[in-house]
Design an enzyme around this catalytic site. Structure first.
Site, mmCIF file in Angstrom:
data_model
loop_
_atom_site.group_PDB
_atom_site.id
_atom_site.type_symbol
_atom_site.label_atom_id
_atom_site.label_comp_id
_atom_site.label_asym_id
_atom_site.label_seq_id
_atom_site.Cartn_x
_atom_site.Cartn_y
_atom_site.Cartn_z
ATOM 1 N N ARG A 212 22.030 15.364 29.272
ATOM 2 C CA ARG A 212 20.558 15.326 29.442
ATOM 3 C C ARG A 212 20.007 13.976 29.002
ATOM 4 O O ARG A 212 19.663 13.139 29.806
ATOM 5 C CB ARG A 212 19.909 16.484 28.657
ATOM 6 C CG ARG A 212 18.435 16.727 28.990
ATOM 7 C CD ARG A 212 17.464 15.743 28.385
ATOM 8 N NE ARG A 212 17.498 15.705 26.929
ATOM 9 C CZ ARG A 212 16.788 14.852 26.196
ATOM 10 N NH1 ARG A 212 16.005 13.952 26.793
ATOM 11 N NH2 ARG A 212 16.886 14.830 24.884
ATOM 12 N N ASP A 213 19.954 13.761 27.700
ATOM 13 C CA ASP A 213 19.358 12.513 27.202
ATOM 14 C C ASP A 213 20.129 11.316 27.738
ATOM 15 O O ASP A 213 19.546 10.277 28.072
ATOM 16 C CB ASP A 213 19.371 12.526 25.666
ATOM 17 C CG ASP A 213 18.319 11.618 25.057
ATOM 18 O OD1 ASP A 213 17.657 10.898 25.823
ATOM 19 O OD2 ASP A 213 18.157 11.627 23.829
ATOM 20 N N HIS B 68 18.604 12.687 15.290
ATOM 21 C CA HIS B 68 18.814 12.264 16.683
ATOM 22 C C HIS B 68 18.501 10.768 16.738
ATOM 23 O O HIS B 68 17.356 10.359 16.874
ATOM 24 C CB HIS B 68 17.848 13.077 17.552
ATOM 25 C CG HIS B 68 17.872 12.781 19.014
ATOM 26 N ND1 HIS B 68 18.309 13.690 19.965
ATOM 27 C CD2 HIS B 68 17.473 11.698 19.722
ATOM 28 C CE1 HIS B 68 18.179 13.180 21.167
ATOM 29 N NE2 HIS B 68 17.668 11.965 21.054
ATOM 30 N N HIS C 88 18.923 6.943 18.254
ATOM 31 C CA HIS C 88 19.330 6.000 19.302
ATOM 32 C C HIS C 88 19.796 4.718 18.600
ATOM 33 O O HIS C 88 19.436 4.459 17.450
ATOM 34 C CB HIS C 88 18.172 5.761 20.273
ATOM 35 C CG HIS C 88 17.921 6.947 21.169
ATOM 36 N ND1 HIS C 88 18.225 6.943 22.502
ATOM 37 C CD2 HIS C 88 17.423 8.179 20.907
ATOM 38 C CE1 HIS C 88 17.915 8.133 23.033
ATOM 39 N NE2 HIS C 88 17.422 8.900 22.078
ATOM 40 N N CYS D 289 15.297 6.400 27.078
ATOM 41 C CA CYS D 289 14.211 7.331 27.397
ATOM 42 C C CYS D 289 13.317 6.655 28.419
ATOM 43 O O CYS D 289 12.949 5.493 28.246
ATOM 44 C CB CYS D 289 13.427 7.687 26.136
ATOM 45 S SG CYS D 289 12.037 8.777 26.472
ATOM 46 N N ASN E 241 21.810 6.941 22.993
ATOM 47 C CA ASN E 241 22.026 7.708 21.774
ATOM 48 C C ASN E 241 23.254 7.172 21.065
ATOM 49 O O ASN E 241 24.126 6.553 21.682
ATOM 50 C CB ASN E 241 22.292 9.179 22.125
ATOM 51 C CG ASN E 241 21.092 9.845 22.731
ATOM 52 O OD1 ASN E 241 20.839 9.707 23.923
ATOM 53 N ND2 ASN E 241 20.348 10.547 21.918
HETATM 54 P P1 HMG Z 1 1.632 16.854 34.458
HETATM 55 O O1 HMG Z 1 1.651 15.954 35.656
HETATM 56 O O2 HMG Z 1 0.532 16.713 33.465
HETATM 57 O O3 HMG Z 1 1.791 18.396 34.865
HETATM 58 O O4 HMG Z 1 3.030 16.651 33.722
HETATM 59 P P2 HMG Z 1 0.884 19.359 35.686
HETATM 60 O O5 HMG Z 1 0.928 20.679 34.985
HETATM 61 O O6 HMG Z 1 -0.470 18.739 35.987
HETATM 62 O O7 HMG Z 1 1.665 19.509 37.069
HETATM 63 C C1 HMG Z 1 1.842 18.399 37.929
HETATM 64 C C2 HMG Z 1 3.016 18.659 38.856
HETATM 65 O O8 HMG Z 1 4.221 18.783 38.072
HETATM 66 C C3 HMG Z 1 2.891 19.961 39.659
HETATM 67 O O9 HMG Z 1 3.585 19.734 40.891
HETATM 68 C C4 HMG Z 1 3.686 20.931 38.861
HETATM 69 O O10 HMG Z 1 4.200 21.989 39.647
HETATM 70 C C5 HMG Z 1 4.820 20.068 38.331
HETATM 71 P P3 HMG Z 1 2.785 19.377 42.247
HETATM 72 O O11 HMG Z 1 1.844 20.514 42.450
HETATM 73 O O12 HMG Z 1 2.098 18.063 41.973
HETATM 74 O O13 HMG Z 1 3.912 19.263 43.247
HETATM 75 N N1 HMG Z 1 5.378 20.578 37.098
HETATM 76 C C6 HMG Z 1 6.680 20.886 36.936
HETATM 77 N N2 HMG Z 1 7.726 20.812 37.781
HETATM 78 C C7 HMG Z 1 8.935 21.213 37.296
HETATM 79 N N3 HMG Z 1 9.115 21.666 36.026
HETATM 80 C C8 HMG Z 1 8.092 21.759 35.169
HETATM 81 C C9 HMG Z 1 6.813 21.369 35.622
HETATM 82 N N4 HMG Z 1 5.595 21.318 35.026
HETATM 83 C C10 HMG Z 1 4.736 20.854 35.939
HETATM 84 N N5 HMG Z 1 8.293 22.198 33.941
HETATM 85 C C11 HMG Z 1 4.804 17.465 32.367
HETATM 86 C C12 HMG Z 1 3.309 17.311 32.520
HETATM 87 C C13 HMG Z 1 5.059 17.906 30.943
HETATM 88 C C14 HMG Z 1 5.301 18.509 33.350
HETATM 89 C C15 HMG Z 1 5.470 16.099 32.679
HETATM 90 O O14 HMG Z 1 4.862 15.126 31.873
HETATM 91 C C16 HMG Z 1 6.940 16.110 32.397
HETATM 92 O O15 HMG Z 1 7.716 16.773 33.073
HETATM 93 N N6 HMG Z 1 7.373 15.352 31.388
HETATM 94 C C17 HMG Z 1 8.783 15.360 30.984
HETATM 95 C C18 HMG Z 1 9.116 14.043 30.425
HETATM 96 C C19 HMG Z 1 10.541 14.018 29.980
HETATM 97 O O16 HMG Z 1 11.389 14.821 30.364
HETATM 98 N N7 HMG Z 1 10.826 13.012 29.146
HETATM 99 C C20 HMG Z 1 12.149 12.783 28.645
HETATM 100 C C21 HMG Z 1 12.558 13.759 27.590
HETATM 101 S S1 HMG Z 1 11.894 13.412 25.958
HETATM 102 C C22 HMG Z 1 13.099 12.433 25.242
HETATM 103 O O17 HMG Z 1 13.985 11.973 25.895
HETATM 104 C C23 HMG Z 1 13.062 12.255 23.760
HETATM 105 C C24 HMG Z 1 14.104 13.118 23.055
HETATM 106 O O18 HMG Z 1 15.419 12.788 23.511
HETATM 107 C C25 HMG Z 1 14.029 12.890 21.545
HETATM 108 C C26 HMG Z 1 14.157 11.443 21.136
HETATM 109 O O19 HMG Z 1 14.971 10.698 21.660
HETATM 110 O O20 HMG Z 1 13.408 11.094 20.222
HETATM 111 C C27 HMG Z 1 13.869 14.601 23.308
HETATM 112 MG MG MG Z 2 16.678 11.000 22.771
#
Ligand code: HMG
Ligand code: MG
Length: 300
Positions: free
Chosen positions: A16-17, A208, A210, A241, A250
């Site tokens: 994933r990450d 966690h 990086h 990220c 990571n």
């Molecule tokens: P948004 O645009 O505000 O969402 O995104 P929305 O509710 O307004 O919906 C917009 C569109 O997204 C719609 O589709 C929804 O259906 C769709 P449309 O009608 O335009 O075709 N949608 C989804 N589709 C699939 N799955 C869902 C979903 N929700 C809405 N769950 C949202 C808000 C949170 C969805 C968006 O910002 C998002 O998906 N963000 C994810 C970002 C992400 O994955 N970042 C990386 C992970 S974090 C990380 O790596 C850090 C970590 O490793 C820790 C560290 O390293 O410190 C964890």
């Molecule tokens: Mg991470």
């Protein structure tokens, strides 16, 4: 008295990450093969994907189809990232047993990553946690940017402790402290753990890190000294990220295992198989070794 644990649980986040931000091309078959190899290495905790918006993170869009190829026993070892109820619904449909919600310790990062404020994210996660727990799904919590933010700079440990408290209160069984951009050093990593564990036991926390500045192993050593017994890492040191420009991968799982083996800390993972998996990843992605262990074992 040393708090260093006798055994450590590794949460393998490479699928994933590691791959969410990978620039080299790869397909679903590769991600599935990687997950199968990680199972063979003995990992009991594999973060295999994310049910997030495919517009925001296209590399995780095949999480559902990949999950369909695994049986219930395998799925009991998987977790997936879920940002909202929409993601949780899909996770339930696929028989997922553990999800992770992800908050941030910085307002700017929260907006960039999940398009809402920290307060709004906690409200969202409350609904997600309630629904998940009612469906027998365990919930892990993340806090990103605990040792620094790419947009706002420094982060106050008190804010991290407050968000951790909220996530645990919502029912998260554990909170993983993410140094998303890899800027932390050992003294600050230790201090943060001291602050967050003032009100919650250390067994509820994971780290966690990086490795942007090469400090991840030193930070893990400092965390172990504080009694931390859960470490997130990614095979081959993959990662980054999409919302943290310049962040490196990571900490590499094979490097962590090498250190734990040297310290006689149990982890129940086959270190040799992990190193082989790191080479598999590098070959498939056409990359030079990222981790120290994969570099040292390249020609063996
Ligand atoms: P948004 O645009 O505000 O969402 O995104 P929305 O509710 O307004 O919906 C917009 C569109 O997204 C719609 O589709 C929804 O259906 C769709 P449309 O009608 O335009 O075709 N949608 C989804 N589709 C699939 N799955 C869902 C979903 N929700 C809405 N769950 C949202 C808000 C949170 C969805 C968006 O910002 C998002 O998906 N963000 C994810 C970002 C992400 O994955 N970042 C990386 C992970 S974090 C990380 O790596 C850090 C970590 O490793 C820790 C560290 O390293 O410190 C964890
Ligand atoms: Mg991470």
């Amino acid at each position: 008295m040393s708090l260093i644990p006798e055994s450590v649980r590794i949460v393998e986040v490479g699928a994933r990450d590691g791959l969410q931000n990978e620039s080299a091309p790869f397909d679903s078959a590769f991600r599935e093969e990687l997950i199968r190899k990680l199972l063979c290495c003995g990992f009991q905790n594999i973060e295999m994907g994310a049910f997030v918006s495919p517009h925001w993170v296209p590399k995780m869009a095949d999480t559902g189809p990949i999950l369909q190829h695994f049986d219930t026993a395998d799925k009991s070892k998987f977790s997936v990232l879920v940002p909202n109820l929409q993601g949780l619904e899909v996770a339930i449909q696929h028989g997922v047993k553990e999800i992770a919600v992800f908050a941030a310790a910085s307002e700017m990062f929260s907006q960039k990553n999940i398009n809402c404020s920290i307060k709004e994210s906690i409200q969202r996660f409350k609904l997600v946690c309630n629904e998940a727990i009612q469906n027998g799904i365990r919930v892990r919590g993340y806090i990103s940017c605990v040792l620094g933010c790419p947009y706002q700079g420094s982060v106050n440990p008190i804010i991290v402790a407050d968000i951790a408290e909220r996530l645990l209160h919502l029912g998260c069984y554990e909170v993983s402290l993410g140094d998303t951009i890899g800027v932390g050093t050992a003294n600050r990593a230790a201090e943060l753990i001291q602050v967050v564990t003032r009100h919650n036991p250390v067994r509820h926390f994971a780290v966690h890190y990086h490795d942007t500045y090469g400090q991840a192993l030193a930070n893990i050593y400092a965390a172990l000294q504080q009694g931390i017994a859960t470490i997130d890492s990614a095979v081959s040191g993959l990662g980054g990220c999409p919302y943290a420009p310049g962040a490196a991968g990571n900490v590499a799982t094979e490097d962590v295992l090498y250190m734990l083996d040297g310290m006689n800390i149990e982890h129940n993972i086959n270190s040799k198989a992990v190193t082989e998996t790191a080479h598999f990843v590098l070959n498939k992605l056409g990359k030079s070794p990222i981790s120290r262990v994969s570099a040292a074992t390249r020609n063996l």
